[in-house]
Design a protein around this motif. Structure first.
Motif, short mmCIF file in Angstrom:
data_model
loop_
_atom_site.label_atom_id
_atom_site.label_comp_id
_atom_site.label_asym_id
_atom_site.label_seq_id
_atom_site.Cartn_x
_atom_site.Cartn_y
_atom_site.Cartn_z
N LYS A 2 81.73 -8.67 -4.13
CA LYS A 2 82.05 -7.61 -3.11
C LYS A 2 82.69 -7.98 -2.13
N LYS B 293 90.94 -14.85 -5.39
CA LYS B 293 89.61 -14.43 -5.45
C LYS B 293 89.00 -15.00 -6.52
N HIS C 245 87.33 -6.88 -0.85
CA HIS C 245 88.00 -6.13 0.30
C HIS C 245 88.78 -7.01 1.15
N THR C 246 89.23 -8.16 0.67
CA THR C 246 89.92 -9.06 1.45
C THR C 246 91.55 -8.81 0.93
N SER C 247 92.46 -9.57 1.72
CA SER C 247 93.82 -9.57 0.98
C SER C 247 94.34 -10.62 0.28
#
Length: 206
Positions: free
Chosen positions: A91, A103, A95-97
């Protein structure tokens, strides 16, 4: 008829009582302490600007993309950061770049116990918005546009973790000072004044 010049009385210096002098010294000392405490939390960082200052336009990105060279000046620092539970990794990574492949690789490494995710919210201590930095750890780089408020920053950390913080845009005057929220509270990182400087942050994960 000659006029007579009447000399004006010279101003008399006012004596300051010992108590007033002591209070003056305390005010100066208190001012320095207050300036230090201002960096204590995001609200204090930003409150010095009243929250009404218009964000500065983002400066142009360096054409060199801040590639590290032999001339780069490293400034050492250390921080203790809080580890995110592995159950929340997927989760948080969403929300990261990081791109989809990154990921997936990070999540697999976390599940194997080879990597840990830590949180280090950051801000521009001056309260300005628009300064851009690169944050690199474990061979992965995230680009962050700083503001006067803490924003989340998730870092994948190996067993012996080092985080490198490099300016992408020319640091504003007099210096770009980054505030980081650590496990022990807010921490001020070494100030950046040029593109050929870099912060090397040794991380202890708890």
């Amino acid at each position: 008829m000659s006029s007579i010049m009447i000399p004006k009385p010279e101003p008399r210096p006012e004596l300051i009582s010992p108590q007033a002098a002591h209070q003056s010294r305390m005010m100066w000392a208190g001012g320095g302490l207050l300036a230090a405490i201002t960096f204590g939390a995001g609200a204090f960082f930003y409150s010095t600007h009243g929250g009404n200052t218009a964000p500065a336009p983002a400066p142009a990105v360096s054409q060199s993309q801040n590639t590290s060279t032999a001339n780069t000046t490293d400034m050492a620092a250390a921080a203790q950061l809080s580890m995110l539970p592995s159950s929340q990794a997927a989760k948080a990574l969403a929300h990261t770049s990081f791109n989809a492949d990154q990921k997936a690789r990070i999540l697999a490494a976390v599940q194997r116990g080879e990597m840990r995710l830590v949180q280090m919210p950051v801000l521009d201590a001056s309260g300005a918005a628009g300064q851009i930095i690169d944050v690199t750890t474990s061979g992965l780089t995230q680009r962050v546009v700083l503001t006067g408020k803490f924003q989340p920053l998730l870092l994948p950390i190996a067993v012996a973790g080092q985080v490198m913080v490099s300016p992408v845009t020319m640091p504003h005057a007099p210096a770009l000072t980054i505030g980081a929220m650590t496990a022990l509270g807010p921490e001020i990182l070494p100030s950046l004044t040029a593109l050929d400087q870099r912060i090397v942050l040794s991380v202890i994960v708890q």
